[in-house]
Scaffold this active site. Sequence first.
Site, PDB file in Angstrom:
ATOM      1  N   SER A 197       0.832  -1.203   0.000  1.00 14.32           N
ATOM      2  CA  SER A 197       0.000   0.000   0.000  1.00 14.32           C
ATOM      3  C   SER A 197       0.866   1.252   0.000  1.00 14.32           C
ATOM      4  CB  SER A 197      -0.910  -0.008   1.234  1.00 14.32           C
ATOM      5  OG  SER A 197      -1.705   1.155   1.287  1.00 14.32           O
ATOM      6  N   CYS A 320      -7.454  -0.276  11.267  1.00 16.84           N
ATOM      7  CA  CYS A 320      -8.562  -0.875  10.526  1.00 16.84           C
ATOM      8  C   CYS A 320      -9.498  -1.674  11.425  1.00 16.84           C
ATOM      9  CB  CYS A 320      -8.028  -1.786   9.421  1.00 16.84           C
ATOM     10  SG  CYS A 320      -7.026  -0.917   8.211  1.00 16.84           S
TER      11      CYS A 320
END
Length: 375
Positions: A197, A320
Amino acid sequence: MIYLDNSATTPLCEAAKNKIIQMTEVFGNPSSLHSEGLKAEKELTLAREIIAGSFGARADEVFFTSSGTESDNIAILGAARKNAKVGKKIITTDSEHPAVARTLDFLETEGWQVIRLSTKGGSIDMAELEASLSPDIALVSVMRTNNETGAVYDVAAVSKAVKRVSPRAIVHSDCVQAYMKEKLTLPALGADMISVSAHKVHAPKGVGVLVLKKGLVIPPHTYGGGQEKGLRSGTENTISIAAMGAAVEELTAMKERIGYLSELREYTVNTLGAIDGVKLNLPEKACISVVNISVPGFRSEVLLHKLSSDGIFVSSGSACSAKKGKSGVLEAFGLSDKEADGALRISLSHYNTKSEVDTLAESLNNAMKTIAKVR
């Protein structure tokens, strides 16, 4: 401000900032054939080559997505569809990121058997793996670096064991936390697919990468204009992709960065470990940027708020999953409920300093003296 939550996201580096400004003038669609489109395509190609180089990969093995989560989903769902005739068995761990774990939960509802290997203490239980081996393993998905504990998993050993009995199995590794902290290549990991990412490496949010071994073709789960060789249709986020390329290039050129981070982590471990009442949650093999601690008797949320009021930002775990209650990762690591309730994750970047760690230690020590313990 002292920012020590780099596993959640990282501040933009100067190269990424400058590239974003430059790219505001490169507004063409990279799929267009006119000159403005060709300018955008050139930037896309440059970023792809830089990122491929960081993996020792070919440019045509690099595919851009919108996030690490999407890269994980494309890899796992695509491999499952491709290899369904091999078998319906998947090997993973009990401490994967939700992007992997929830995707595998879905596949279970579709009739797949998912074996979740124990990672107590931060190591994969290889005896458990050996007992689970069979020729019907279609997919392996094992992260390289755990986002909450910093544990580094031996993906190559898992891959070797699985492919010995099921050579057609496809091996995927979520390397979001490992990227640019160590040299990652598909051969070294024994992997066929790697997900990373952009916003974990000082580039903008909204970009992910899937590195796919040359010759491996998996079906897409998004259909449209055929961008990214049909694997991930949709106009590419050209500005942010170019900025990711610039960030990776800058980090690659910083030869002392890895050594500095290693030294800083060791300093953090020693400094926080010296505080009475702090327990270090250290895996056998740890990455260079994450230190997980527990302060039993205190709730991590209360400590976080106190540290935040002092201008110090850390985390209680994965951003998350932080709002969803108890961490299954810390439970899998072997922490008691009390230890998990008081867990803090300190994640470093090369922008951090030893003096910032000292300030963190002082603030944490003061917090433990002024906040009432949980009974």
